[in-house]
Design an enzyme around this catalytic site. Sequence first.
Site: not given
Ligand code: ROI
Length: 162
Positions: A81, A90, A93, A95
């Site tokens: 990462r 990134r 991610d 979540d």
């Molecule tokens: N924007 C999109 N389209 N998809 C994401 O997974 C995503 N993840 C983030 C931020 C930077 C908020 N923007 C994102 O962490």
Amino acid sequence: MMVRSYIGLGSNLGDSEQILREAVEKLATLGSVQVSSLYQSPPMGPQDQPHYLNAVVRLDTMLEPLPLLDQLQQFEQDAGRVRLRRWGERTLDLDLLIYGHEQIQNERLTVPHIGILDRDFVIIPLLDLDAHLQLNGHSLKDLELVQQANLTVIADQSWATA
Ligand code: ROI
């Protein structure tokens, strides 16, 4: 006790599709998984970054929330990462969006995840997995954002297992 959880996946650095595939493989070691379709989504945050690939995994697991979070963070690290800036690009991610019907608030974790209701790239894949999913008594499918979603389907629900 077996709990139904939902994990959001996002990547916009590296070979994002391969990175998300490998993430699903790792999640499958924690319980039984179903995956949403795979989507391309314009960045939320600074616009001078690549589009994201996004998906959601439904994970039925025996893990408690914090051990589950530990695993998600480990998988993010395993994927090498990189996170270049806040709200920025990134590699991976993961979540924890929803964990059964639990409401959790501590230094490490807010569940349900704070961003669910204003992120089309979370809501639409959640609806793939469970068309009638509710959050605080509201059906996700009735949200205005569902009509206004700005997502492109890259692959159907077989993308991670094909
Ligand atoms: N924007 C999109 N389209 N998809 C994401 O997974 C995503 N993840 C983030 C931020 C930077 C908020 N923007 C994102 O962490």
